[in-house]
Scaffold this motif. Structure first.
Motif, PDB file in Angstrom:
ATOM      1  N   MET A   1       0.783  -1.201  -0.042  1.00  0.00           N
ATOM      2  CA  MET A   1      -0.005  -0.090   0.172  1.00  0.00           C
ATOM      3  C   MET A   1       1.018   1.077  -0.148  1.00  0.00           C
ATOM      4  N   LYS A   2       0.186   2.364  -0.979  1.00  0.00           N
ATOM      5  CA  LYS A   2       1.069   3.523  -0.972  1.00  0.00           C
ATOM      6  C   LYS A   2       0.307   4.658  -0.345  1.00  0.00           C
ATOM      7  N   ASN A   3       0.932   5.618   0.280  1.00  0.00           N
ATOM      8  CA  ASN A   3       0.239   6.667   1.050  1.00  0.00           C
ATOM      9  C   ASN A   3      -0.142   7.704  -0.086  1.00  0.00           C
ATOM     10  N   ALA A   4      -1.226   8.266   0.084  1.00  0.00           N
ATOM     11  CA  ALA A   4      -1.713   8.985  -1.102  1.00  0.00           C
ATOM     12  C   ALA A   4      -2.589  10.044  -0.346  1.00  0.00           C
ATOM     13  N   ILE A   5      -2.920  11.328  -1.439  1.00  0.00           N
ATOM     14  CA  ILE A   5      -3.743  12.196  -1.223  1.00  0.00           C
ATOM     15  C   ILE A   5      -5.167  11.892  -2.174  1.00  0.00           C
ATOM     16  N   ILE A   6      -6.176  11.489  -1.446  1.00  0.00           N
ATOM     17  CA  ILE A   6      -7.583  11.451  -2.423  1.00  0.00           C
ATOM     18  C   ILE A   6      -8.380  12.352  -2.444  1.00  0.00           C
ATOM     19  N   LYS A   7      -8.895  12.859  -3.605  1.00  0.00           N
ATOM     20  CA  LYS A   7      -9.751  13.749  -3.518  1.00  0.00           C
ATOM     21  C   LYS A   7     -11.000  13.298  -4.254  1.00  0.00           C
ATOM     22  N   ILE A   8     -12.149  13.471  -3.668  1.00  0.00           N
ATOM     23  CA  ILE A   8     -13.472  12.894  -4.133  1.00  0.00           C
ATOM     24  C   ILE A   8     -14.532  14.140  -4.523  1.00  0.00           C
ATOM     25  N   THR A   9     -14.742  14.345  -5.827  1.00  0.00           N
ATOM     26  CA  THR A   9     -15.789  15.021  -6.122  1.00  0.00           C
ATOM     27  C   THR A   9     -16.999  14.380  -6.420  1.00  0.00           C
ATOM     28  N   ALA A  26      -6.440  12.074   3.251  1.00  0.00           N
ATOM     29  CA  ALA A  26      -5.332  11.238   3.203  1.00  0.00           C
ATOM     30  C   ALA A  26      -5.643   9.929   3.341  1.00  0.00           C
ATOM     31  N   GLY A  27      -5.032   8.906   2.498  1.00  0.00           N
ATOM     32  CA  GLY A  27      -5.530   7.445   2.412  1.00  0.00           C
ATOM     33  C   GLY A  27      -4.166   6.490   1.965  1.00  0.00           C
ATOM     34  N   ILE A  39      -8.368   3.047   0.283  1.00  0.00           N
ATOM     35  CA  ILE A  39      -8.709   2.926   1.760  1.00  0.00           C
ATOM     36  C   ILE A  39      -8.287   4.478   2.340  1.00  0.00           C
ATOM     37  N   TYR A  40      -9.610   5.085   2.917  1.00  0.00           N
ATOM     38  CA  TYR A  40      -9.440   6.491   3.366  1.00  0.00           C
ATOM     39  C   TYR A  40     -10.237   6.345   4.708  1.00  0.00           C
ATOM     40  N   LYS A  41     -10.130   7.408   5.663  1.00  0.00           N
ATOM     41  CA  LYS A  41     -11.090   7.452   6.714  1.00  0.00           C
ATOM     42  C   LYS A  41     -11.985   8.542   6.437  1.00  0.00           C
ATOM     43  N   LEU A 131     -19.264  10.267  -9.457  1.00  0.00           N
ATOM     44  CA  LEU A 131     -18.238  10.473  -8.513  1.00  0.00           C
ATOM     45  C   LEU A 131     -16.889  10.463  -9.503  1.00  0.00           C
ATOM     46  N   GLU A 132     -15.902  11.520  -9.008  1.00  0.00           N
ATOM     47  CA  GLU A 132     -14.601  11.597  -9.740  1.00  0.00           C
ATOM     48  C   GLU A 132     -13.568  11.443  -8.545  1.00  0.00           C
ATOM     49  N   ILE A 133     -12.670  10.431  -8.560  1.00  0.00           N
ATOM     50  CA  ILE A 133     -11.776  10.212  -7.412  1.00  0.00           C
ATOM     51  C   ILE A 133     -10.576  10.458  -8.072  1.00  0.00           C
ATOM     52  N   THR A 134      -9.472  11.430  -7.452  1.00  0.00           N
ATOM     53  CA  THR A 134      -8.248  11.633  -7.966  1.00  0.00           C
ATOM     54  C   THR A 134      -7.385  11.016  -6.990  1.00  0.00           C
ATOM     55  N   VAL A 135      -6.534  10.204  -7.222  1.00  0.00           N
ATOM     56  CA  VAL A 135      -5.325   9.790  -6.300  1.00  0.00           C
ATOM     57  C   VAL A 135      -4.155  10.110  -6.843  1.00  0.00           C
ATOM     58  N   LYS A 136      -3.444  10.807  -5.814  1.00  0.00           N
ATOM     59  CA  LYS A 136      -2.015  11.265  -5.758  1.00  0.00           C
ATOM     60  C   LYS A 136      -1.099  10.613  -4.853  1.00  0.00           C
ATOM     61  N   ALA A 137      -0.275   9.757  -5.419  1.00  0.00           N
ATOM     62  CA  ALA A 137       0.592   8.925  -4.334  1.00  0.00           C
ATOM     63  C   ALA A 137       1.642  10.126  -3.786  1.00  0.00           C
TER      64      ALA A 137
END
Length: 140
Positions: A1-9, A26-27, A39-41, A131-137
Motif C-alpha cells: 500500500m502507498k500513502n496518497a492524497i485522495i480527492k473525491i468530487t 489522506a489515504g 482506503i481512507y477515513k 463521482l470523480e476520485i483523484t489519487v496522488k501518490a
C-alpha cells in the motif's frame, strides 16, 4: 500500500436539484493491471470513525465497503443492478444501484477514477450520481 492524497468530487441530482460536494483526505492505495484498492477515513462529521475501502475490478465493477460506526456494502457494476444495504446516521435502507459507466485510470503512481450510477428505492428512481476520485501518490 502507498500513502496518497485522495480527492473525491461528487455530483448528485435528486428531485430535479443538483448537489455537489468535495472531500480531500489522506489515504492509501495499491494498483495492479487495471485494478486498484483505495482506503481512507471518512471526515464527514456524521461518518467519523468510519473507514471506506473501494475495490475497483478493471473497468466493470466497484465494491465499496464502509466499516466503523456505520457498516455498508455497495456494489456498482457496469450494466447490472445490485440491491445493497446502506447504513446512515438516520437508519438502514435497501436500495438499488445501477451503474452507467466506469472509467478506471488509476495506476501505480495514482490517477483518476470516474463512475456514474443511479439509486432507486423499491424500483422508484431516487437520484443520479457521478463521482470523480483523484489519487496522488505521496513520496515515501
Amino acid at each position: 500500500m502507498k500513502n496518497a492524497i485522495i480527492k473525491i468530487t461528487d455530483r448528485h441530482i435528486q428531485d430535479g436539484e443538483e448537489y455537489t460536494g468535495e472531500l480531500t483526505t489522506a489515504g492509501e492505495f495499491e494498483a495492479s493491471a487495471n485494478s486498484c484498492r483505495l482506503i481512507y477515513k471518512e471526515t464527514d462529521e456524521e461518518l467519523l470513525d468510519c473507514t471506506t475501502t473501494l475495490i475497483v475490478e478493471g473497468g466493470s465493477k466497484i465494491s465499496m465497503l464502509r466499516s466503523g460506526r456505520y457498516n455498508t456494502e455497495m456494489t456498482v457494476e457496469l450494466d447490472r443492478r445490485h440491491s445493497c444495504y446502506y447504513t446512515t446516521p438516520y437508519g438502514e435502507m435497501l436500495m438499488g444501484i445501477y451503474c452507467k459507466f466506469i472509467e478506471n485510470g488509476i495506476g501505480e503512481s495514482g490517477g483518476k477514477l470516474r463512475f456514474a450510477y443511479t439509486i432507486d428505492f423499491n424500483n422508484i428512481p431516487a437520484s443520479e450520481n457521478e463521482l470523480e476520485i483523484t489519487v496522488k501518490a505521496q513520496e515515501e
